[in-house]
Scaffold this motif. Structure first.
Motif, PDB file in Angstrom:
ATOM      1  N   ARG A   1     -35.462  -5.905   2.321  1.00  0.00           N
ATOM      2  CA  ARG A   1     -35.972  -5.255   1.114  1.00  0.00           C
ATOM      3  C   ARG A   1     -34.780  -4.640   0.383  1.00  0.00           C
ATOM      4  O   ARG A   1     -33.720  -4.422   0.989  1.00  0.00           O
ATOM      5  CB  ARG A   1     -37.010  -4.192   1.449  1.00  0.00           C
ATOM      6  N   PRO A   2     -34.931  -4.351  -0.923  1.00  0.00           N
ATOM      7  CA  PRO A   2     -33.806  -3.797  -1.685  1.00  0.00           C
ATOM      8  C   PRO A   2     -33.306  -2.485  -1.081  1.00  0.00           C
ATOM      9  O   PRO A   2     -34.088  -1.620  -0.693  1.00  0.00           O
ATOM     10  CB  PRO A   2     -34.406  -3.576  -3.081  1.00  0.00           C
ATOM     11  N   VAL A   3     -31.992  -2.361  -0.993  1.00  0.00           N
ATOM     12  CA  VAL A   3     -31.367  -1.154  -0.456  1.00  0.00           C
ATOM     13  C   VAL A   3     -30.338  -0.661  -1.465  1.00  0.00           C
ATOM     14  O   VAL A   3     -29.520  -1.439  -1.960  1.00  0.00           O
ATOM     15  CB  VAL A   3     -30.670  -1.431   0.893  1.00  0.00           C
ATOM     16  N   THR A   4     -30.391   0.617  -1.778  1.00  0.00           N
ATOM     17  CA  THR A   4     -29.396   1.202  -2.678  1.00  0.00           C
ATOM     18  C   THR A   4     -28.438   2.062  -1.870  1.00  0.00           C
ATOM     19  O   THR A   4     -28.810   2.657  -0.856  1.00  0.00           O
ATOM     20  CB  THR A   4     -30.057   2.064  -3.764  1.00  0.00           C
ATOM     21  N   THR A   5     -27.199   2.104  -2.317  1.00  0.00           N
ATOM     22  CA  THR A   5     -26.180   2.914  -1.650  1.00  0.00           C
ATOM     23  C   THR A   5     -25.609   3.926  -2.626  1.00  0.00           C
ATOM     24  O   THR A   5     -25.566   3.692  -3.837  1.00  0.00           O
ATOM     25  CB  THR A   5     -25.037   2.029  -1.119  1.00  0.00           C
ATOM     26  N   SER A   6     -25.173   5.039  -2.090  1.00  0.00           N
ATOM     27  CA  SER A   6     -24.498   6.054  -2.897  1.00  0.00           C
ATOM     28  C   SER A   6     -23.470   6.744  -2.020  1.00  0.00           C
ATOM     29  O   SER A   6     -23.470   6.593  -0.791  1.00  0.00           O
ATOM     30  CB  SER A   6     -25.504   7.072  -3.454  1.00  0.00           C
ATOM     31  N   ILE A   7     -22.593   7.485  -2.658  1.00  0.00           N
ATOM     32  CA  ILE A   7     -21.544   8.198  -1.935  1.00  0.00           C
ATOM     33  C   ILE A   7     -21.827   9.688  -2.023  1.00  0.00           C
ATOM     34  O   ILE A   7     -22.082  10.223  -3.103  1.00  0.00           O
ATOM     35  CB  ILE A   7     -20.156   7.895  -2.524  1.00  0.00           C
ATOM     36  N   GLU A   8     -21.806  10.337  -0.885  1.00  0.00           N
ATOM     37  CA  GLU A   8     -22.061  11.773  -0.827  1.00  0.00           C
ATOM     38  C   GLU A   8     -20.808  12.476  -0.340  1.00  0.00           C
ATOM     39  O   GLU A   8     -20.059  11.933   0.477  1.00  0.00           O
ATOM     40  CB  GLU A   8     -23.235  12.053   0.117  1.00  0.00           C
ATOM     41  N   GLU A   9     -20.580  13.665  -0.838  1.00  0.00           N
ATOM     42  CA  GLU A   9     -19.426  14.425  -0.377  1.00  0.00           C
ATOM     43  C   GLU A   9     -19.600  14.770   1.092  1.00  0.00           C
ATOM     44  O   GLU A   9     -20.682  15.180   1.523  1.00  0.00           O
ATOM     45  CB  GLU A   9     -19.260  15.708  -1.199  1.00  0.00           C
ATOM     46  N   ALA A  10     -18.539  14.588   1.853  1.00  0.00           N
ATOM     47  CA  ALA A  10     -18.605  14.894   3.279  1.00  0.00           C
ATOM     48  C   ALA A  10     -18.821  16.384   3.469  1.00  0.00           C
ATOM     49  O   ALA A  10     -18.314  17.200   2.698  1.00  0.00           O
ATOM     50  CB  ALA A  10     -17.316  14.458   3.965  1.00  0.00           C
ATOM     51  N   PRO A  11     -19.602  16.779   4.488  1.00  0.00           N
ATOM     52  CA  PRO A  11     -19.812  18.197   4.766  1.00  0.00           C
ATOM     53  C   PRO A  11     -18.488  18.917   4.957  1.00  0.00           C
ATOM     54  O   PRO A  11     -17.481  18.316   5.336  1.00  0.00           O
ATOM     55  CB  PRO A  11     -20.635  18.189   6.065  1.00  0.00           C
ATOM     56  N   ALA A  12     -18.499  20.209   4.717  1.00  0.00           N
ATOM     57  CA  ALA A  12     -17.260  20.990   4.799  1.00  0.00           C
ATOM     58  C   ALA A  12     -16.597  20.879   6.156  1.00  0.00           C
ATOM     59  O   ALA A  12     -15.379  20.859   6.272  1.00  0.00           O
ATOM     60  CB  ALA A  12     -17.554  22.453   4.478  1.00  0.00           C
ATOM     61  N   ASP A  13     -17.399  20.776   7.227  1.00  0.00           N
ATOM     62  CA  ASP A  13     -16.803  20.730   8.557  1.00  0.00           C
ATOM     63  C   ASP A  13     -16.128  19.406   8.847  1.00  0.00           C
ATOM     64  O   ASP A  13     -15.431  19.262   9.833  1.00  0.00           O
ATOM     65  CB  ASP A  13     -17.843  21.019   9.644  1.00  0.00           C
ATOM     66  N   SER A  14     -16.301  18.406   7.946  1.00  0.00           N
ATOM     67  CA  SER A  14     -15.633  17.129   8.169  1.00  0.00           C
ATOM     68  C   SER A  14     -14.139  17.248   7.939  1.00  0.00           C
ATOM     69  O   SER A  14     -13.349  16.495   8.487  1.00  0.00           O
ATOM     70  CB  SER A  14     -16.203  16.060   7.228  1.00  0.00           C
ATOM     71  N   ALA A  15     -13.739  18.188   7.074  1.00  0.00           N
ATOM     72  CA  ALA A  15     -12.324  18.342   6.781  1.00  0.00           C
ATOM     73  C   ALA A  15     -11.637  19.227   7.805  1.00  0.00           C
ATOM     74  O   ALA A  15     -10.425  19.227   7.914  1.00  0.00           O
ATOM     75  CB  ALA A  15     -12.144  18.940   5.389  1.00  0.00           C
ATOM     76  N   SER A  16     -12.420  20.010   8.546  1.00  0.00           N
ATOM     77  CA  SER A  16     -11.848  20.842   9.591  1.00  0.00           C
ATOM     78  C   SER A  16     -11.767  20.028  10.868  1.00  0.00           C
ATOM     79  O   SER A  16     -12.315  18.934  10.946  1.00  0.00           O
ATOM     80  CB  SER A  16     -12.729  22.074   9.804  1.00  0.00           C
ATOM     81  N   PRO A  17     -11.074  20.544  11.903  1.00  0.00           N
ATOM     82  CA  PRO A  17     -11.003  19.776  13.145  1.00  0.00           C
ATOM     83  C   PRO A  17     -12.398  19.385  13.610  1.00  0.00           C
ATOM     84  O   PRO A  17     -13.233  20.215  13.875  1.00  0.00           O
ATOM     85  CB  PRO A  17     -10.329  20.760  14.116  1.00  0.00           C
ATOM     86  N   GLU A  18     -12.643  18.129  13.693  1.00  0.00           N
ATOM     87  CA  GLU A  18     -13.952  17.607  14.075  1.00  0.00           C
ATOM     88  C   GLU A  18     -13.750  16.539  15.123  1.00  0.00           C
ATOM     89  O   GLU A  18     -12.718  15.891  15.161  1.00  0.00           O
ATOM     90  CB  GLU A  18     -14.650  17.003  12.854  1.00  0.00           C
ATOM     91  N   LEU A  19     -14.748  16.390  15.928  1.00  0.00           N
ATOM     92  CA  LEU A  19     -14.632  15.392  16.979  1.00  0.00           C
ATOM     93  C   LEU A  19     -14.925  14.025  16.405  1.00  0.00           C
ATOM     94  O   LEU A  19     -16.046  13.725  16.046  1.00  0.00           O
ATOM     95  CB  LEU A  19     -15.617  15.718  18.105  1.00  0.00           C
ATOM     96  N   ILE A  20     -13.890  13.230  16.276  1.00  0.00           N
ATOM     97  CA  ILE A  20     -14.076  11.844  15.852  1.00  0.00           C
ATOM     98  C   ILE A  20     -13.396  10.967  16.876  1.00  0.00           C
ATOM     99  O   ILE A  20     -12.510  11.394  17.601  1.00  0.00           O
ATOM    100  CB  ILE A  20     -13.485  11.588  14.447  1.00  0.00           C
TER     101      ILE A  20
END
Length: 255
Positions: free
Chosen positions: A167-186
């Motif tokens: 079925r049709p799917v739309t995509t958009s870009i959202e600003e990453a949460p503030a904690d994404s820029a701080s030390p995060e477990l990736i």
């Protein structure tokens, strides 16, 4: 696997894997993250390869994945208008589409919904997928470059996603949460590097093991045929207990 046809086609799977931190592409054997946010340490994944021959043969190996605390300003959040449980079931294909259209290696850091997890799984048609892209040198691609490429490829990505979700799917870009820029477990497992060595060794091991098993089976069959032929050609041949193998031939000779 050096064999041809279905005997040479391997399918990969994670064995006894109950959590949802990692998944595996059954065709390529590539292990990737589904959700490792808030987690760290070493994960031991048992990977199994199975050929598709008539008598299926398998081989297993353990892949150690280390998730370290790491900071990144290059996390990009892609929003799909689809329920989270459906996105999670198709995350392998979503990742493939993003890699194909962006022409970079894409790693899934997290899949989540803005609403509470339980409610979102059945009611919200909006799922956030946190990604980090890496170039051929395994360097993080700046977030702005990833966003620009996502905008350029938006229509192409949505066409491919429609094939996946039917079925049709739309995509958009959202600003990453503030904690994404701080030390995060990736996952600093840039799996194209760490698993390249592991999987190459694993594939060699799988090919050797399967080839050895088939050789043993062939040798056993040849030995059996030789024993049968010996019993037919030599009516006086005896077995291990010293008894005559071919009583029918013995009776025929006596008559």
């Amino acid at each position: 696997d050096p064999d041809s046809g279905e005997n040479g086609r391997l399918l990969y799977s994670l064995v006894n894997h109950q959590s949802n931190e990692f998944d595996i592409d059954e065709n390529t054997g590539q292990v990737f993250t589904v959700s490792v946010a808030g987690k760290a340490g070493t994960f031991y994944l048992e990977v199994q390869a199975t050929d598709q021959g008539t008598s299926r043969l398998t081989a297993r190996t353990t892949v150690n994945v280390t998730v370290d605390p790491s900071s990144s300003n290059n996390i990009v959040v892609v929003v799909l208008n689809e329920m989270i449980n459906i996105v999670e079931r198709n995350i392998v294909e979503v990742k493939r589409v993003l890699e194909d259209k962006l022409a970079w290696n894409v790693y899934i850091v997290d899949v989540y919904s803005d609403e509470s997890e339980r409610k979102a799984r059945s009611s919200t048609d909006a799922t956030c997928v946190k990604i980090i892209a890496f170039d051929e040198a395994n360097q993080e691609v700046p977030a702005e470059d990833v966003k620009r490429k996502l905008r350029e490829q938006k229509s192409n990505i949505e066409i491919e996603l429609e094939k996946i979700f039917s079925r049709p799917v739309t995509t958009s870009i959202e600003e990453a949460p503030a904690d994404s820029a701080s030390p995060e477990l990736i996952a600093t497992i840039v799996l194209s590097v760490l698993l390249a060595c592991s999987l190459i060794g694993f594939l060699v091991y799988v090919a050797f093991t399967i080839k050895r098993k088939r050789k043993q089976e062939q040798q056993y069959l040849i030995k059996q045929r030789a024993e049968i032929a010996e019993g037919i050609d030599n009516p006086w041949a005896s077995d291990k207990n010293g008894s005559v193998k071919s009583l029918e031939k013995l009776e025929h000779i006596n008559n």
